[in-house]
Scaffold this active site. Sequence first.
Site, PDB file in Angstrom:
ATOM      1  N   HIS A  71     -20.267   8.067  -7.083  1.00 58.27           N
ATOM      2  CA  HIS A  71     -19.614   7.038  -7.900  1.00 58.27           C
ATOM      3  C   HIS A  71     -19.583   7.449  -9.374  1.00 58.27           C
ATOM      4  CE1 HIS A  71     -18.699   2.677  -8.795  1.00 58.27           C
ATOM      5  NE2 HIS A  71     -19.070   3.127  -9.987  1.00 58.27           N
ATOM      6  N   GLU A  72     -20.742   7.796  -9.924  1.00 57.38           N
ATOM      7  CA  GLU A  72     -20.815   8.145 -11.348  1.00 57.38           C
ATOM      8  C   GLU A  72     -20.151   9.494 -11.621  1.00 57.38           C
ATOM      9  OE1 GLU A  72     -21.586   6.002 -13.477  1.00 57.38           O
ATOM     10  OE2 GLU A  72     -22.372   4.544 -12.043  1.00 57.38           O
ATOM     11  N   HIS A 119     -16.399   8.927 -12.088  1.00 59.20           N
ATOM     12  CA  HIS A 119     -16.071   8.459 -13.439  1.00 59.20           C
ATOM     13  C   HIS A 119     -16.046   9.637 -14.419  1.00 59.20           C
ATOM     14  CE1 HIS A 119     -16.070   4.243 -12.578  1.00 59.20           C
ATOM     15  NE2 HIS A 119     -17.364   4.141 -12.348  1.00 59.20           N
TER      16      HIS A 119
END
Length: 226
Positions: free
Chosen positions: A29-30, A33
Amino acid sequence: MDFLNKILSVPLEQLPFYLVVLVIAFTVHEFSHAYFANKFGDPTAKLLGRVTLNPAVHFDLLGIILLLIAGFGWARPVPVNRDNFKSPRLMGVVVSAAGPLSNFFLAVIGTFIYSLLISTGVLASISNEKLLEAIMMFFQLFGLMNFFLFLFNLIPLPPLDGYRIVEDLVPRRVRGKLQQVEQWSVFIFLLILFIPVLQRYTISPLYQLARDLYYHFMQVFLHILS
């Protein structure tokens, strides 16, 4: 053991599986980004070493502890400077959406692999009962948790990605008003997490929807693979 069972939000025997699933889900997820922010011209995350799949870089210890105890938590947010983007609002939406979408794709991929193991008879051929249970528990949690994180992060309240997406989509005058009440939105978010009555009408439906998505994809993949 009894003490740990009392303070943890998940059964102790499931704890290792939750940790592995969350390590993968939060890290990807990170990373998503950071990857897209860097791709679109903002080197902030790259300079901080966040464009990596190394879990240690993305994890927040307090966030993980609270996740295990209270049932919610967070990873270390990726800093993004939208002013470095050629199209700040459009690219901001993509960067914000990349995190939740990465969880969606992880859920779909994990559910497909689990369906493949079932349809090909691999699971049925495993004679070790504990190993079979471990594999089944991992893939079920992997699909359910990633579908839930996909939905949860789209809630339009700070500090979640859904809020950043709305912030970039609305007109500037509306965005200014949102920023004025942003501090209160954080309190609303915390109330939703802590008050059972509010959870019943917010978080609980998301869990149910995550289950529905998981079982829907399972049925589709099993039908295709049969």
